[in-house]
Design an enzyme around this catalytic site. Sequence first.
Site, PDB file in Angstrom:
ATOM      1  N   ASP A  26      12.554 -74.572  -8.828  1.00 54.85           N
ATOM      2  CA  ASP A  26      12.992 -74.704  -7.590  1.00 54.85           C
ATOM      3  C   ASP A  26      14.110 -73.882  -7.150  1.00 54.85           C
ATOM      4  OD1 ASP A  26      11.310 -76.895  -7.610  1.00 54.85           O
ATOM      5  OD2 ASP A  26      13.196 -78.447  -7.529  1.00 54.85           O
ATOM      6  N   LYS A 135       5.503 -79.115  -6.009  1.00 59.95           N
ATOM      7  CA  LYS A 135       5.861 -80.332  -6.375  1.00 59.95           C
ATOM      8  C   LYS A 135       6.512 -81.093  -5.356  1.00 59.95           C
ATOM      9  CE  LYS A 135      10.284 -79.688  -8.897  1.00 59.95           C
ATOM     10  NZ  LYS A 135      11.263 -80.520  -7.894  1.00 59.95           N
ATOM     11  N   CYS A 168      16.174 -82.299 -10.218  1.00 63.87           N
ATOM     12  CA  CYS A 168      15.061 -81.618 -10.777  1.00 63.87           C
ATOM     13  C   CYS A 168      14.751 -81.068 -12.019  1.00 63.87           C
ATOM     14  CB  CYS A 168      14.477 -80.719  -9.512  1.00 63.87           C
ATOM     15  SG  CYS A 168      14.249 -81.397  -8.079  1.00 63.87           S
TER      16      CYS A 168
END
Length: 232
Positions: A26, A135, A168
């Site tokens: 990310d 995702k 995450c």
Amino acid sequence: MNAVNLMARPEALTFAPEQSALIVVDMQNAYASQGGYLDLAGFDVSTTAPVIENIKTAVAAAREAGMTIVWFQNGWDSDYLEAGGPGSPNFHKSNALKTMRRRPELHGKLLAKGGWDYQLVDELTPLPGDIVLPKPRYSGFFNTPLDSMLRARNIRHLVFTGIATNVCVESTLRDGFFLEYFGVVLEDATHQAGPPFAQQAALFNIETFFGWVSDVQRFCDALSPAALARIA
């Protein structure tokens, strides 16, 4: 196939680069840029620049050594159907969704596929042959083909970088642990969402219960041509 020895906590970890992947979690404007989701939600992103540079260094070393590079982008469709409605806990806990409910003018801008917030930061660019996966939740294993793509390549060791360490990154590493992957996080190539103690708590959890902790310099040293030549 050559194996490398990575100095890490609580002990060194040995792996074959060709059967390992560097996971970049990310590294989007949402998480690393001023004006992105985390910044607008009140989280400090002022110290992400060194993390970006360290990830660039780690990616280059991993690529040179023949490791698979996996890039994740967290987010949803522009209508946020993928985010789940009130029947999903994600609706209630996602700070991006909560921020947009507080500030309706941001609707369609935070973590929406195709938008600036969703894009990877300019400094980090996937190359042909890299794996780029969207995702919809914190873990990169949830509702993605990550597991099958790794197993098809006989990959068992995962090296983690990215943002946020305590959300995450840790979620994906934990899920990997349950699926029998060996996970190591490069601590100076990650950044937390929240105060510094969130970073330290995540690293403590990882090295104590779920994996290993190292840093970019040790990672590059392990993958250096000289190190590879010594074990050839």
